[in-house]
Write a protein that holds these residues in place. Structure first.
Motif, PDB file in Angstrom:
ATOM      1  N   ASP A 201      32.958 -33.793  67.278  1.00 49.12           N
ATOM      2  CA  ASP A 201      32.833 -33.682  68.722  1.00 49.12           C
ATOM      3  C   ASP A 201      34.255 -33.540  69.264  1.00 49.12           C
ATOM      4  OD1 ASP A 201      31.467 -33.968  71.262  1.00 49.12           O
ATOM      5  OD2 ASP A 201      32.358 -35.963  71.375  1.00 49.12           O
ATOM      6  N   VAL A 202      34.536 -32.436  69.948  1.00 51.07           N
ATOM      7  CA  VAL A 202      35.902 -32.167  70.400  1.00 51.07           C
ATOM      8  C   VAL A 202      35.940 -31.784  71.879  1.00 51.07           C
ATOM      9  CG1 VAL A 202      36.753 -31.452  68.126  1.00 51.07           C
ATOM     10  CG2 VAL A 202      35.798 -29.741  69.682  1.00 51.07           C
ATOM     11  N   THR A 203      37.102 -31.968  72.437  1.00 52.75           N
ATOM     12  CA  THR A 203      37.407 -31.527  73.798  1.00 52.75           C
ATOM     13  C   THR A 203      38.652 -30.665  73.713  1.00 52.75           C
ATOM     14  OG1 THR A 203      36.444 -33.505  74.773  1.00 52.75           O
ATOM     15  CG2 THR A 203      38.054 -32.325  76.114  1.00 52.75           C
ATOM     16  N   TRP A 204      38.641 -29.540  74.410  1.00 48.96           N
ATOM     17  CA  TRP A 204      39.842 -28.722  74.475  1.00 48.96           C
ATOM     18  C   TRP A 204      40.125 -28.401  75.929  1.00 48.96           C
ATOM     19  CZ3 TRP A 204      35.134 -27.082  72.919  1.00 48.96           C
ATOM     20  CH2 TRP A 204      34.620 -25.903  73.426  1.00 48.96           C
ATOM     21  N   SER A 205      41.384 -28.161  76.196  1.00 45.41           N
ATOM     22  CA  SER A 205      41.809 -27.928  77.569  1.00 45.41           C
ATOM     23  C   SER A 205      42.971 -26.947  77.563  1.00 45.41           C
ATOM     24  CB  SER A 205      42.237 -29.247  78.228  1.00 45.41           C
ATOM     25  OG  SER A 205      43.302 -29.836  77.502  1.00 45.41           O
ATOM     26  N   CYS A 206      43.220 -26.385  78.716  1.00 43.43           N
ATOM     27  CA  CYS A 206      44.400 -25.541  78.903  1.00 43.43           C
ATOM     28  C   CYS A 206      44.632 -25.397  80.403  1.00 43.43           C
ATOM     29  CB  CYS A 206      44.216 -24.171  78.263  1.00 43.43           C
ATOM     30  SG  CYS A 206      42.982 -23.124  79.059  1.00 43.43           S
ATOM     31  N   PHE A 207      45.819 -25.027  80.745  1.00 45.40           N
ATOM     32  CA  PHE A 207      46.107 -24.594  82.105  1.00 45.40           C
ATOM     33  C   PHE A 207      45.869 -23.096  82.123  1.00 45.40           C
ATOM     34  CE2 PHE A 207      48.339 -28.564  81.916  1.00 45.40           C
ATOM     35  CZ  PHE A 207      48.204 -29.083  83.184  1.00 45.40           C
TER      36      PHE A 207
ATOM     37  N   ILE B 187      36.789 -36.986  75.791  1.00 48.35           N
ATOM     38  CA  ILE B 187      37.711 -37.250  76.897  1.00 48.35           C
ATOM     39  C   ILE B 187      39.000 -36.472  76.703  1.00 48.35           C
ATOM     40  CG2 ILE B 187      39.055 -39.026  78.072  1.00 48.35           C
ATOM     41  CD1 ILE B 187      36.814 -40.982  77.280  1.00 48.35           C
ATOM     42  N   ALA B 188      39.398 -35.728  77.716  1.00 44.09           N
ATOM     43  CA  ALA B 188      40.655 -34.989  77.676  1.00 44.09           C
ATOM     44  C   ALA B 188      41.794 -35.908  78.095  1.00 44.09           C
ATOM     45  CB  ALA B 188      40.596 -33.789  78.617  1.00 44.09           C
ATOM     46  N   THR B 189      42.857 -35.881  77.314  1.00 41.73           N
ATOM     47  CA  THR B 189      44.061 -36.631  77.661  1.00 41.73           C
ATOM     48  C   THR B 189      45.165 -35.639  77.989  1.00 41.73           C
ATOM     49  OG1 THR B 189      44.751 -36.777  75.340  1.00 41.73           O
ATOM     50  CG2 THR B 189      43.387 -38.586  76.199  1.00 41.73           C
ATOM     51  N   ASP B 190      46.261 -36.140  78.527  1.00 43.26           N
ATOM     52  CA  ASP B 190      47.384 -35.277  78.885  1.00 43.26           C
ATOM     53  C   ASP B 190      47.877 -34.495  77.678  1.00 43.26           C
ATOM     54  OD1 ASP B 190      47.286 -36.223  81.475  1.00 43.26           O
ATOM     55  OD2 ASP B 190      48.944 -37.637  81.212  1.00 43.26           O
ATOM     56  N   TRP B 191      48.452 -33.318  77.936  1.00 44.42           N
ATOM     57  CA  TRP B 191      48.959 -32.471  76.866  1.00 44.42           C
ATOM     58  C   TRP B 191      50.061 -33.203  76.101  1.00 44.42           C
ATOM     59  CZ3 TRP B 191      53.657 -30.740  75.336  1.00 44.42           C
ATOM     60  CH2 TRP B 191      53.653 -29.789  74.306  1.00 44.42           C
TER      61      TRP B 191
ATOM     62  N   GLY C 133      40.435 -38.954  71.557  1.00 43.64           N
ATOM     63  CA  GLY C 133      41.493 -38.219  70.869  1.00 43.64           C
ATOM     64  C   GLY C 133      42.888 -38.613  71.279  1.00 43.64           C
ATOM     65  N   GLY C 134      43.575 -37.698  71.821  1.00 42.30           N
ATOM     66  CA  GLY C 134      44.971 -37.872  72.135  1.00 42.30           C
ATOM     67  C   GLY C 134      45.820 -36.969  71.266  1.00 42.30           C
ATOM     68  N   ARG C 135      45.480 -36.899  69.987  1.00 37.36           N
ATOM     69  CA  ARG C 135      46.222 -36.055  69.051  1.00 37.36           C
ATOM     70  C   ARG C 135      45.850 -34.598  69.292  1.00 37.36           C
ATOM     71  NH1 ARG C 135      46.849 -32.760  64.985  1.00 37.36           N
ATOM     72  NH2 ARG C 135      47.609 -33.388  62.947  1.00 37.36           N
TER      73      ARG C 135
END
Length: 171
Positions: free
Chosen positions: A76-82, A155-159, A17-19
């Motif tokens: 297929d997705v990856t999500w992230s948060c602080f 794969i998680a990329t930077d916000w 991803g990235g977007r």
């Protein structure tokens, strides 16, 4: 393909991803659903972004969410948060609605980036396709999140902000 120590890490068929598909994830000004009795968008800042407070009100609280574009159906997705909690061990629940991938993440009292992975299902039966965050009813205090991101692939990329954030600024 990408290899490390002779093992394939990423095949040519893997999407990276990235977007960011979550709009306004820096300031939460638009496109977010948060019932006022369950939480608030705070002026407190983390890494130049606003934070969201999910109150512990004794139930499944927060329901902080954003509807997702239909183009992500079956992806297929990856999500992230602080995230952090008032009390060590309190949990953040996150899931794409009706999807494969729901998590109860144990939190610390310090800001930490957490990464999750799943597959989005369709929005059949009239259900909307959305990404949710909330605190567990058993928590002793509040949960806070900042800088959420949803992207394609494992794969998680930077916000980064969503491209639409820039389009909306010009209007």
């Amino acid at each position: 393909m990408i290899f490390f120590n002779g093992k394939e890490l990423i095949s040519s068929n893997t999407k990276i991803g990235g977007r960011n598909y979550l709009q306004h994830s820096l300031d939460f000004t638009n496109n977010w659903n948060l019932p006022a009795e369950n939480g608030e968008i705070s002026n407190n800042r983390f890494l130049n972004g606003k934070t969201v407070l999910l109150r512990n009100n004794g139930g499944q609280y927060g329901n902080f969410s954003q509807d997702l574009p239909l183009e992500l159906t079956y992806q297929d997705v990856t999500w992230s948060c602080f995230a952090k909690a008032d009390n060590l061990g309190d949990e953040l629940h996150t899931e794409p609605w009706g999807s494969k991938g729901l998590y109860n993440q144990t939190l610390t009292t310090n800001w930490t980036r957490y990464v999750f992975h799943g597959t989005l299902n369709d929005n059949k039966n009239g259900h909307r396709m959305a990404l949710f965050f909330w605190g567990q009813p058993t928590n002793k205090g509040n949960v806070y999140i900042a800088l959420p991101k949803l992207e394609l692939g494992p794969i998680a990329t930077d916000w980064t902000p969503a491209p639409e954030d820039f389009l909306n600024e010009r209007n």
